[in-house]
Design an enzyme around this catalytic site. Structure first.
Site, PDB file in Angstrom:
ATOM      1  N   CYS A  70      57.121  25.024  18.425  1.00  0.00           N
ATOM      2  CA  CYS A  70      57.098  25.554  19.789  1.00  0.00           C
ATOM      3  C   CYS A  70      58.116  26.686  19.902  1.00  0.00           C
ATOM      4  CB  CYS A  70      57.450  24.441  20.780  1.00  0.00           C
ATOM      5  SG  CYS A  70      57.622  25.019  22.480  1.00  0.00           S
ATOM      6  N   CYS A  73      61.162  25.554  22.406  1.00  0.00           N
ATOM      7  CA  CYS A  73      62.219  24.583  22.098  1.00  0.00           C
ATOM      8  C   CYS A  73      62.324  24.238  20.617  1.00  0.00           C
ATOM      9  CB  CYS A  73      62.007  23.307  22.909  1.00  0.00           C
ATOM     10  SG  CYS A  73      60.572  22.327  22.396  1.00  0.00           S
ATOM     11  N   CYS A 118      53.635  21.572  24.912  1.00  0.00           N
ATOM     12  CA  CYS A 118      54.725  20.959  24.151  1.00  0.00           C
ATOM     13  C   CYS A 118      55.246  19.764  24.950  1.00  0.00           C
ATOM     14  CB  CYS A 118      55.832  21.984  23.913  1.00  0.00           C
ATOM     15  SG  CYS A 118      57.317  21.274  23.154  1.00  0.00           S
ATOM     16  N   CYS A 121      59.250  20.548  26.038  1.00  0.00           N
ATOM     17  CA  CYS A 121      59.668  21.548  27.034  1.00  0.00           C
ATOM     18  C   CYS A 121      58.557  21.913  28.016  1.00  0.00           C
ATOM     19  CB  CYS A 121      60.215  22.802  26.367  1.00  0.00           C
ATOM     20  SG  CYS A 121      58.991  23.843  25.544  1.00  0.00           S
ATOM     21  N   CYS A 141      42.831  24.876  20.420  1.00  0.00           N
ATOM     22  CA  CYS A 141      42.737  26.339  20.454  1.00  0.00           C
ATOM     23  C   CYS A 141      44.017  26.863  21.105  1.00  0.00           C
ATOM     24  CB  CYS A 141      41.494  26.727  21.253  1.00  0.00           C
ATOM     25  SG  CYS A 141      41.107  28.476  21.193  1.00  0.00           S
TER      26      CYS A 141
END
Length: 152
Positions: A70, A73, A118, A121, A141
């Site tokens: 991510c 984070c 995510c 976060c 996707c």
């Protein structure tokens, strides 16, 4: 402002981004902090649930061994072993790492989709569709601007 433009602006402001921010996440930042750390394109996708243009992410064509993290984070999200070429123009995976992502119902654009974010976060990653390959049948996707690739 013309009535039609006002209606479209109101509709756009009322969709999913508010749901994303309403939850509490392990990693949280103020809007100003997010804007300071992300480019405008990254902020649009990750915090306002926008979508990058198909074919614009260099990560769509990366097939090296490694892990996708991510951008918000640095949580490890997807192993390269689950990445495949979906032909859509966005990086696609058939499975995430355990306990890496969360999902929510996205009713924007006059349809119901599964939004993926995510879990640490809350950054918007993309959507999950049921037209992927075995063994899961899922296509995660994703927007490349939400991800950072780390080679093994």
């Amino acid at each position: 402002m013309h009535r039609r433009n006002f209606l479209f602006a109101s509709l756009a402001a009322s969709v999913a981004p508010m749901a994303l921010r309403a939850q509490s996440y392990e990693v949280s930042r103020s809007e100003a902090e997010w804007r300071a750390m992300l480019t405008p394109a990254e902020f649009n996708v990750m915090r306002d649930q926008g979508t990058e243009r198909a074919g614009s992410s260099p990560l769509d064509k990366v097939y090296a061994e490694g892990t996708y993290h991510c951008r918000g984070c640095d949580l490890a999200l997807y192993p390269s072993s689950t990445k495949y070429d979906s032909g859509t123009g966005w990086p696609s995976f058939y499975a995430a790492l355990p306990d890496a992502v969360g999902t929510a119902v996205d009713k924007s654009l006059f349809q119901t989709r599964t939004e993926v974010h995510c879990r640490r976060c809350g950054s918007h990653l993309g959507h999950i569709f049921s037209d992927g390959p075995a063994p899961t049948g899922q296509r995660h996707c994703l927007n490349g601007v939400s991800l950072v690739f780390r080679a093994a």
